[in-house]
Design an enzyme around this catalytic site. Structure first.
Site, PDB file in Angstrom:
ATOM      1  N   ILE A  45      54.843 111.740  89.849  1.00 33.17           N
ATOM      2  CA  ILE A  45      54.121 112.909  89.205  1.00 33.17           C
ATOM      3  C   ILE A  45      54.300 112.611  87.686  1.00 33.17           C
ATOM      4  CG2 ILE A  45      56.495 114.242  89.576  1.00 33.17           C
ATOM      5  CD1 ILE A  45      55.022 116.805  89.327  1.00 33.17           C
ATOM      6  N   SER A  46      53.461 112.735  87.019  1.00 36.29           N
ATOM      7  CA  SER A  46      53.316 112.266  85.568  1.00 36.29           C
ATOM      8  C   SER A  46      54.296 113.387  84.850  1.00 36.29           C
ATOM      9  CB  SER A  46      52.008 112.334  84.991  1.00 36.29           C
ATOM     10  OG  SER A  46      51.083 111.391  85.391  1.00 36.29           O
TER      11      SER A  46
END
Length: 214
Positions: free
Chosen positions: A62-63
């Site tokens: 997840i960025s």
């Protein structure tokens, strides 16, 4: 949890987004609203609002919040637009786009992530986004054209099917680079048949795997 989730989200938006010049009020509102801690693994929840990318399993991440904010703002999207996201992952970016008032279509190639995202969206009451398990580099031709397209993995080239499925006018935001995990985040504009490319930032994304990726 032994901490205030809403306060942590507010701090995330203030310190990681606003102080780094993310200013689109729709993006900031959405990222204040979406419970990021729901989109990370249980063991990572205490780190959900920190300025880091986090693993979500299957070699994916997840960025970091800043990158999510940067890419969301780069779309220059307004409420009601259709947006195709390539790389559902845990679903966080799709949730932010949904909270921005966009009509969201999201494609994921890893079945376990796809199934988990669909389940989580149902639990959160996010009912309108549509999800597909497929090679994201091929886009979603049955639903095209899209006002906006966002790619959350990095490939060696700009996938031609995505350019073809972009509305005119339209905006496509994606990381591109010939070296894995080292890319340029670019914004592509289609206008009257013309294509322009603008470099936004140096980034490091997981690999875009598919017919028009790695």
């Amino acid at each position: 949890m032994p901490y205030d989730l809403k306060r942590n989200r507010e701090r995330m938006v203030r310190d990681q987004l606003e102080r780094r010049n993310i200013s689109d009020p729709n993006v900031l509102r959405a990222m204040r609203a979406v419970p990021r801690h729901k989109f990370v693994q249980d063991a990572m929840r205490l780190s959900a609002y920190e300025d880091n990318a986090l693993p979500i399993g299957y070699g994916q991440t997840i960025s970091q919040p800043y990158i999510v904010g940067l890419m969301s703002e780069a779309l220059e999207a307004t409420e009601g637009m259709s947006v195709l996201e390539i790389g559902t992952g845990s679903g966080y970016q799709a949730a932010v786009l949904y909270a921005m008032g966009l009509k969201v279509y999201s494609v994921e190639r890893i079945q376990e992530l796809h199934v988990a995202a669909v389940k989580l969206f149902a639990e959160l009451g996010y009912v309108s986004p549509q999800f597909k398990l497929d090679d994201g580099t091929l886009g979603w031709p049955e639903k095209a054209p899209f006002d906006r397209i966002l790619v959350t993995a990095g490939g060696p080239e700009i996938p031609e099917p995505l350019v073809e499925q972009l509305s005119d006018p339209g905006v496509l935001v994606l990381p591109v680079g010939r070296a894995k995990r080292t890319q340029q985040l670019v914004r592509i504009r289609k206008n009257n048949g013309d294509i322009t490319i603008e470099k936004l930032a140096n980034v490091a994304f997981v690999d875009l795997v598919g017919a028009h990726g790695w």
